[in-house]
Design an enzyme around this catalytic site. Structure first.
Site, mmCIF file in Angstrom:
data_model
loop_
_atom_site.group_PDB
_atom_site.id
_atom_site.type_symbol
_atom_site.label_atom_id
_atom_site.label_comp_id
_atom_site.label_asym_id
_atom_site.label_seq_id
_atom_site.Cartn_x
_atom_site.Cartn_y
_atom_site.Cartn_z
ATOM 1 N N SER A 230 0.715 -1.295 -0.033
ATOM 2 C CA SER A 230 0.093 0.095 0.119
ATOM 3 C C SER A 230 0.866 1.032 0.042
ATOM 4 O O SER A 230 1.944 1.318 0.365
ATOM 5 C CB SER A 230 -1.068 0.061 1.232
ATOM 6 O OG SER A 230 -0.128 0.320 2.507
ATOM 7 N N ASP A 231 0.302 2.312 -0.495
ATOM 8 C CA ASP A 231 0.818 3.830 -0.079
ATOM 9 C C ASP A 231 0.860 3.817 1.442
ATOM 10 O O ASP A 231 -0.276 3.102 1.876
ATOM 11 C CB ASP A 231 0.263 4.806 -0.764
ATOM 12 C CG ASP A 231 1.441 5.951 -0.956
ATOM 13 O OD1 ASP A 231 2.292 5.931 -0.205
ATOM 14 O OD2 ASP A 231 1.250 6.850 -1.777
#
Ligand code: BGC
Length: 814
Positions: A230-231
Site C-alpha cells: 500500500s501507499d
C-alpha cells in the site's frame, strides 16, 4: 512456489501470517525470529535514497542519511535517454546496498494530466509510452544490483488535493491507453519487485482494494507475480484489500488490521489460501532482499556527484536561443547573474522524496568556481514573493552594466509539493516583474528556469534565451554553467507540453476537483494529444528542445507498404548532425491513424531514439512497430484492436516538428466499433477550451456519472476526513489537536525544508481520513478509539465517551 517458502508457510501460525502482512514500523517488514525470517528495509526514493535512521515520519522532516540527489523525474524524463536513467538507477541502488535498504520506493510514474498537480516533479511525462520506457530503464538499473523497486502509484493518482479519498472517474479507454500503459510496459518488461497502490479510488473503489486493478489487470492480464504494497496509510478495508491482491500494508505499527485478517480467516470471510498467497509474495520479497544484502558495499560520493551533474546536463531543455545568444563565452564579456534562486538554487522537490544531498553546487557557486567574470544581484526574494523595489533597482543597474543578464527564475519550494496542488501556473509576481524590468533595459536577457513543472511565460518574447533545468539535483550549478557556456551541448526534449496559458490545457476546467470525485472528462486527450488534435498553439510543444548544433532527417524507409495487424513494420531513417558541434538529437516516431472510425489523438508517440553525433556524422535509426503501435483499446471488445486502414508514420524532433512521413496500410480484423452512432462531438472534434457535456462524458464513460455529493452524508465514518469532522464542535477540537501534534516538533525549525514541509502538512493533513491517521499513528490511535470518537461525532456522546476512555486505557495497558 519456492520449497523454502512452502516450508515456512507450513510452520507459520495464522497470527504470524496476518502479522507479516503489515510492516513492523515505518520502513521495515516484520521478522519472525523463531523461523529465521529476517526483516528488510524499504525507503524512498525515487531520485536518490532517503533513508531515515531515526525517525518515523514520511514527509521529509526527520533527518535522513546523506545520499546523492539526482535530478527529479520531470528532469530525467526530458533526457529521453533510457541508458542514462538506467545508470542513475544503478547508482541509487549502490547507495541502497551501502545503507542496507532492500527496496527503493520508486519510480513514480503517474501521468502528468495537468500541469498544476503538485507532484508532477516526481513523474516523467504526459505521454505513457515515454513514461513506460523511462520507468523500465530505471527499474532495470536499480534491480540489476539486487535492490527491488516499487513502481508507484498504481493507479490514476494525478492530483494531490484530496488524494486520500478522491474518486478518479476515468473512462476505460483513457485508463488503458493513458493511465495504465506506462505501468503495463514497465511491469511486463522490467518486472519490478513490488508495486505500490495509490491512495485514491479508481471508478468508485479504493486502489488499495481494487480487484480489477490489483488482480484482474496486474496479475491476470499482465502476469505480474511480484508483491503489492500500500501507499503509506492508503488501506481502507484491509480484508477486502488482501482479497483483492494487496499483500503488504505500510506503514506498520498498529495491530488492528492484522487482527481483522485473523478474524476474517477464522470466520470464513477469507480463505487461508488467499492469505497464504499474500504471505508467500511477501516471503519471496524478504528472501530476495535478504540474499542480496551486501554488508561490504560502499559508494563513491564524488563519482555519484559527477553522475548527478551528467544527468542534469543531459536532461536540461534549451527552449529559446534567439540569434544564438547561447552559448556564452567566458572571455571579454561581463555577466550579471541575477536571482535569489541563483544562490539558493532549487534542485529537488519536497515531501516523501526529499533527499539530504552529499554536496550541492548552486549556480552562483559554479559561476565563481569556474572563473566567470560576473556580478550578482538578488533581484527578488524567493520565499515572500513580494516585489522589493530596492532589489529590482539593484538588479537593473547590474544588468545595465553587463553584456548579458542571466536571470535564474522559477517555482519556489512553497509552490509545488507532494500533498497539494499548485493554485496557478504563474511564476511569483516579484519574479515576473523583475524579468520585465530587466528586459526593458537590456537586449540580452537569458532566463535559467528551475522548478518541477511548466509555468506561464508572459515575458517570453522579451528575452533571448531560455534554458529549462527543471529540478536538476545536486549538480545543478555545474550543469548550468556547462550548458550556458557550451561545454555541454543541450539535448533535452520536453516530456510535456508547455501551454501558453493554463486555460489551454484540456483538463483545465476539471482540475483539481473534489472532494468526492475528479472527472477525467478529456479522456484520451492529455497533453499533446489534445493540443495537436484541437490545433491549439503551445508555447513549446511536446518533444521540443534546441541544440547548439543542427540536425537533418532524411531517407525514411518502411519495410512494407502493407502489413497484417500481427506483422511487424521496420522503419529506418537517417539523421545527420548538420552543424559544427557534437550534439544529440532525439528522433521521435509518431503514428497517425487516418481511418477516423473512432476518436483518436492526431498522433501518438510510439518509438524514439536519442543519438549522439559528431559534426557531419550520419546514423540510421531503426525502429520496429508491432500490433500495439496501431491499436486502440476497444471498450466494447475489452481488448486492443487495430482498425484496418492507412496509418502515417511521422518522424520528427517534436510533436510539431515533423520532417519525414510515409504511409503504411494495416489490415486488421473485423470487430464491433465502439461509440458508433453516438453523439459525442467534443470527443470527435475536441473544442477549445476543452469542455465535454455531462451527457457526452457519460457516453464515453459507459455509465452514468457518480454523484459529486460529499459530506454531510448520513454519518461520519472511518473515511471521514479531519476537515469534514471539524464541522462539529468535538471534531474541530480533534482536528486542531492533531494538526498541533503533528507540526509540534517542527515549530521551532527555521530552515527552508522544514518551513516547506510544515506548509505541506497544514494543507495535507486536514484531508486525511480518520482510518489513515490511525494506520499512520504507530498504534497511538487505535480503531477502537476511533469507534468511540465516531460515536461521539454521530451524536451518541455518552456511549462514545465511554468507549473512547475504555479503548484508550486498553491501548495504554497493551
Ligand atoms: C507517498 C509515497 C511514499 C510514501 C513513503 C507517501 O505519502 O505517496 O510515494 O513512497 O509516502 O514515504
Amino acid at each position: 512456489m519456492d520449497q523454502r517458502i512452502l516450508d515456512i508457510l507450513e510452520q507459520l501460525t495464522l497470527e504470524e501470517k496476518a502479522g507479516l502482512c503489515s510492516g513492523a514500523d515505518m520502513w521495515n517488514t516484520k521478522s519472525v525470529e523463531r523461523l529465521g525470517i529476517p526483516s528488510i528495509m524499504v525507503s524512498d526514493g525515487p531520485h536518490g535514497l532517503r533513508k531515515q535512521p531515526d525517525g518515523m515520519d514520511n514527509f521529509g522532516l526527520h533527518h535522513s542519511l546523506p545520499a546523492t540527489c539526482f535530478p527529479t523525474a520531470s528532469a530525467l524524463g526530458s533526457s529521453w535517454n533510457p541508458s542514462l536513467i538506467r545508470e542513475v538507477g544503478e547508482a541509487i541502488a549502490q547507495e541502497c546496498l551501502t545503507q542496507g535498504v532492500s527496496v527503493l520506493l520508486g519510480p513514480g510514474i503517474n501521468i502528468k494530466r495537468n500541469p498544476l498537480c503538485g507532484r508532477n516533479f516526481e513523474y516523467y511525462s504526459e505521454d505513457p509510452y515515454l513514461t513506460g520506457e523511462m520507468a523500465t530503464a530505471f527499474i532495470k538499473g536499480v534491480q540489476s544490483k539486487g535492490i527491488g523497486t516499487s513502481i508507484k502509484h498504481f493507479a490514476v493518482n494525478n492530483q494531490e488535493n484530496y488524494r486520500m479519498t478522491i474518486d478518479a472517474v476515468v473512462d476505460e479507454r483513457a485508463l488503458r491507453e493513458i493511465y495504465l500503459l506506462g505501468f503495463e510496459m514497465a511491469i511486463k518488461e522490467a518486472e519490478p519487485w513490488t508495486v505500490m497502490c495509490a491512495y485514491n479510488k479508481v471508478n468508485g473503489t479504493y486502489a488499495s482494494e481494487n480487484k480489477k486493478l490489483l488482480t484482474d489487470i496486474l496479475e491476470t492480464e499482465w502476469n505480474y507475480d511480484g508483491m503489492v504494497m500500500s501507499d503509506w496509510g492508503a488501506v481502507n478495508d484491509r480484508v477486502e484489500g488482501v482479497q483483492s491482491g494487496l499483500h503488504l500494508e505500510m506503514p506498520g505499527g498498529g495491530l488492528d488490521n492484522d487482527k481483522k485478517i485473523v478474524e476474517a480467516v477464522k470466520n470464513g470471510t477469507m480463505s487461508m489460501e488467499v492469505l497464504d498467497k499474500a504471505v508467500a509474495k511477501l516471503l519471496q520479497l524478504i528472501l530476495n532482499g535478504e540474499s542480496n544484502k551486501d554488508t561490504k558495499a560502499s559508494f563513491d560520493q564524488e563519482s555519484h556527484h559527477q553522475l548527478a551533474i551528467k544527468a542534469a546536463k543531459d536532461s536540461a531543455v534549451l527552449l529559446k536561443n534567439e540569434n544564438g545568444i547561447l552559448p556564452l563565452t567566458k572571455d571579454k564579456k561581463k555577466y550579471a547573474l541575477i536571482g535569489d534562486l541563483a544562490v539558493h538554487s532549487r534542485y529537488q522537490g519536497s515531501g516523501s522524496s526529499l533527499i539530504n544531498p552529499t554536496m550541492i553546487d548552486s549556480v552562483y557557486d559554479a559561476f565563481t568556481e569556474k572563473g566567470i567574470d560576473f556580478q550578482y544581484a538578488k533581484g527578488y526574494d524567493r520565499i515572500d514573493g513580494k516585489t522589493d523595489l530596492d532589489l529590482v533597482y539593484e538588479a537593473v543597474e547590474q544588468a545595465k552594466d553587463s553584456d548579458v543578464a542571466i536571470i535564474v527564475a522559477g517555482l519556489p519550494a512553497l509552490a509545488e509539493s507532494e500533498g497539494f496542488d499548485r493554485d496557478h501556473m504563474k511564476l511569483p509576481l516579484n519574479q515576473t516583474e523583475l524579468i520585465k524590468e530587466i528586459s526593458a533595459v537590456h537586449d540580452n536577457v537569458v532566463i535559467v528556469l528551475v522548478g518541477g513543472a511548466p509555468v506561464e511565460m508572459p515575458w517570453i518574447s522579451e528575452v533571448r534565451g531560455l534554458l529549462n533545468l527543471y529540478l536538476a539535483g545536486q549538480g545543478i550549478g555545474s550543469a548550468a554553467v556547462d550548458l550556458l557556456f557550451g561545454i555541454h551541448n543541450p539535448s533535452g526534449k520536453l516530456a510535456e507540453t508547455f501551454g501558453k496559458t493554463y486555460e489551454d490545457y484540456p483538463s483545465a476546467s476539471y482540475f483539481p476537483e473534489g472532494p468526492a470525485t475528479v472527472e477525467y472528462r478529456e479522456s484520451i486527450y492529455v497533453g499533446y494529444r489534445y493540443f495537436d488534435t484541437a490545433k491549439v498553439e503551445p508555447l513549446f510543444p511536446f518533444g521540443y528542445g534546441l541544440s547548439y548544433t543542427t540536425f537533418r532527417f532524411s531517407n525514411l524507409v518502411l519495410s512494407e507498404r502493407e502489413i497484417d495487424e500481427n506483422g511487424t513494420l521496420e522503419v529506418s531513417v537517417n539523421v545527420t548532425n548538420s552543424g559544427d558541434r557534437p550534439g544529440a538529437e532525439v528522433v521521435q516516431l509518431y503514428v497517425k491513424d487516418t481511418t477516423s472510425h473512432v476518436f483518436k489523438a492526431e498522433k501518438e508517440l510510439k518509438r524514439f531514439q536519442k543519438v549522439f553525433l559528431q559534426p557531419g556524422e550520419t546514423v540510421t535509426c531503426q525502429f520496429e512497430l508491432d500490433r500495439r503501435a496501431f491499436s486502440f483499446y476497444n471498450v466494447d471488445m475489452e481488448d486492443w484492436c487495430v482498425i484496418s486502414g492507412e496509418y502515417e508514420i511521422l518522424i520528427g524532433s517534436s510533436s510539431r516538428d515533423i520532417f519525414e512521413q510515409s504511409i503504411v496500410k494495416v489490415l486488421g480484423k473485423e470487430f464491433q466499433m465502439p461509440y458508433e452512432g453516438k453523439n459525442i462531438p467534443s470527443f470527435l472534434t475536441p473544442p477549445y477550451p476543452f469542455k465535454a457535456q455531462d451527457r457526452e462524458f457519460a457516453i464515453v464513460y459507459g455509465k452514468s456519472l457518480p454523484s459529486k455529493a460529499t459530506f454531510p452524508g448520513e454519518e461520519f465514518s472511518y473515511d471521514s476526513t479531519l476537515k469534514e469532522i471539524s464541522s462539529t464542535f468535538v471534531g474541530k477540537k480533534v482536528h486542531d489537536a492533531i494538526i498541533k501534534q503533528i507540526t509540534r516538533p517542527y515549530r521551532e525549525m527555521e530552515d527552508e525544508n522544514a518551513v516547506v514541509s510544515k506548509n505541506m502538512m497544514k494543507k495535507m493533513i486536514p484531508n486525511h481520513p480518520l482510518r489513515s491517521l490511525a494506520i499512520s499513528s504507530n498504534g497511538a490511535l487505535t480503531f477502537g478509539m476511533l469507534d468511540g470518537l465516531l460515536l461521539i461525532l454521530n451524536r451518541k456522546r455518552i456511549k462514545g465517551t465511554g468507549k473512547l476512555i475504555k479503548e484508550t486505557i486498553r491501548n495504554k495497558v497493551q
